[in-house]
Design a protein around this motif. Structure first.
Motif, PDB file in Angstrom:
ATOM      1  N   HIS A   1      -8.011  16.455  25.274  1.00 58.68           N
ATOM      2  CA  HIS A   1      -6.885  16.713  26.540  1.00 58.68           C
ATOM      3  C   HIS A   1      -7.359  15.668  27.790  1.00 58.68           C
ATOM      4  CE1 HIS A   1      -3.553  18.644  28.448  1.00 58.68           C
ATOM      5  NE2 HIS A   1      -5.164  18.914  29.301  1.00 58.68           N
TER       6      HIS A   1
ATOM      7  N   MET B   1       0.034  14.915  34.865  1.00 55.15           N
ATOM      8  CA  MET B   1       0.333  15.552  36.590  1.00 55.15           C
ATOM      9  C   MET B   1       0.433  14.448  37.541  1.00 55.15           C
ATOM     10  SD  MET B   1      -2.254  18.783  36.555  1.00 55.15           S
ATOM     11  CE  MET B   1      -3.387  17.843  34.621  1.00 55.15           C
TER      12      MET B   1
ATOM     13  N   HIS C   1      -1.928  14.790  29.191  1.00 60.63           N
ATOM     14  CA  HIS C   1      -1.721  15.320  30.941  1.00 60.63           C
ATOM     15  C   HIS C   1      -0.880  14.874  31.787  1.00 60.63           C
ATOM     16  CE1 HIS C   1      -1.797  19.913  33.211  1.00 60.63           C
ATOM     17  NE2 HIS C   1      -0.318  18.941  32.824  1.00 60.63           N
TER      18      HIS C   1
ATOM     19  N   ASP D   1      -3.675  25.895  29.144  1.00 61.52           N
ATOM     20  CA  ASP D   1      -4.479  25.413  29.879  1.00 61.52           C
ATOM     21  C   ASP D   1      -4.694  26.163  31.183  1.00 61.52           C
ATOM     22  OD1 ASP D   1      -3.442  21.925  30.539  1.00 61.52           O
ATOM     23  OD2 ASP D   1      -5.212  22.788  31.034  1.00 61.52           O
TER      24      ASP D   1
ATOM     25  N   ASP E   1      -6.482  14.664  31.569  1.00 62.28           N
ATOM     26  CA  ASP E   1      -5.313  15.059  32.493  1.00 62.28           C
ATOM     27  C   ASP E   1      -5.670  13.382  33.159  1.00 62.28           C
ATOM     28  OD1 ASP E   1      -7.141  18.337  32.947  1.00 62.28           O
ATOM     29  OD2 ASP E   1      -5.385  18.226  32.163  1.00 62.28           O
TER      30      ASP E   1
HETATM   31 ZN    ZN Z   1      -4.528  19.701  31.603  1.00 59.59          ZN
END
Ligand code: ZN
Ligand code: DX5
Length: 228
Positions: free
Chosen positions: A34, A68, A66, A175, A36
């Protein structure tokens, strides 16, 4: 078939021992990495950069990216993905969801949507036919070490019933603040992918945590196997 996929959140790894911890995760065949990516804009934080994403291409493990970020299209232009990687972005984005999904597919990656704790689950419904994964944020996004938000249990049940009723082949992930209690319960509700950070993986005695998690998963899956 019940599955419990572990997706270690690399922003929570020890930055001075990332390579070593990645070797351990790879050796133990964790299902996903994962990653970010933040921009100090959509989220007031910076996590991992494009160079880490690129370096991870040396592992066969697929990435569970992921985003953001405010500018999803520009981020997609700079990210080194491999066929089969997941790239998820927030349904709260101000950029075009349809176009982003399209661009991710064109990269050979598998598109996904992430939804924040305060956002109505219904916001995802129009896109179910076009995505391969959904991540339910079970903390407010951007920072590790937060506590699990308990209203997430009902949200997971709600989205899972829609996925099943529409017969969609979409992986469901969670998450944030995920520990043993959450894994045990949410696996029963049909969650497939568990993002693991500081709550139960990246903490003291990392290798012991890895062994504990894998043993726990074995027991959970045996339990489902007996239940049929
Ligand atoms: Zn995340
Ligand atoms: C939060 C991050 C996660 C996660 C980290 O935006 O996406 O990586 O919270 O795990 P925990 O919450 O266990 O530290």
């Amino acid at each position: 078939m019940k599955q419990i996929m572990f997706s270690p959140s690399l922003m929570c790894a020890d930055p001075l021992n990332l390579g070593y911890q990645l070797q351990i995760l790879n050796k133990n065949k964790f299902d996903l990495f994962h990653i970010d990516i933040m921009d100090m804009n959509f989220i007031p934080n910076i996590a991992l950069g494009f160079s880490v994403v690129k370096a991870l291409n040396k592992f066969s493990t697929h990435k569970d990216i992921h985003l953001m970020v405010q500018n999803v299209p520009l981020t997609l232009k700079n990210i080194a993905v491999r066929t089969g990687d997941f790239i998820s972005f927030h349904v709260e984005t101000s950029t075009s969801i349809e176009d982003n999904i399209d661009s991710i597919r064109k990269l050979g990656a598998r598109p996904g949507l992430v939804i924040n704790p305060e956002t109505a689950i219904e916001k995802i419904y129009p896109f179910l036919s076009f995505i391969d994964i959904i991540h339910i944020m079970t903390v407010n996004p951007g920072f590790s070490g937060q506590s699990f938000i308990h209203t997430s249990y009902d949200r997971v049940k709600q989205i899972k019933s829609i996925i099943l009723s529409q017969n969609k082949r979409i992986l469901l992930g969670v998450d944030g603040g995920i520990g043993y209690e959450q894994i045990g319960k949410l696996a029963q509700y049909g969650v497939d992918v568990f993002v693991l950070g500081t709550t139960c993986l990246f903490k003291s005695n990392f290798e012991k945590q890895v062994k504990k998690l894998l043993a726990f998963r074995k027991i959970q899956l045996k339990h489902y196997h007996h239940k049929g």
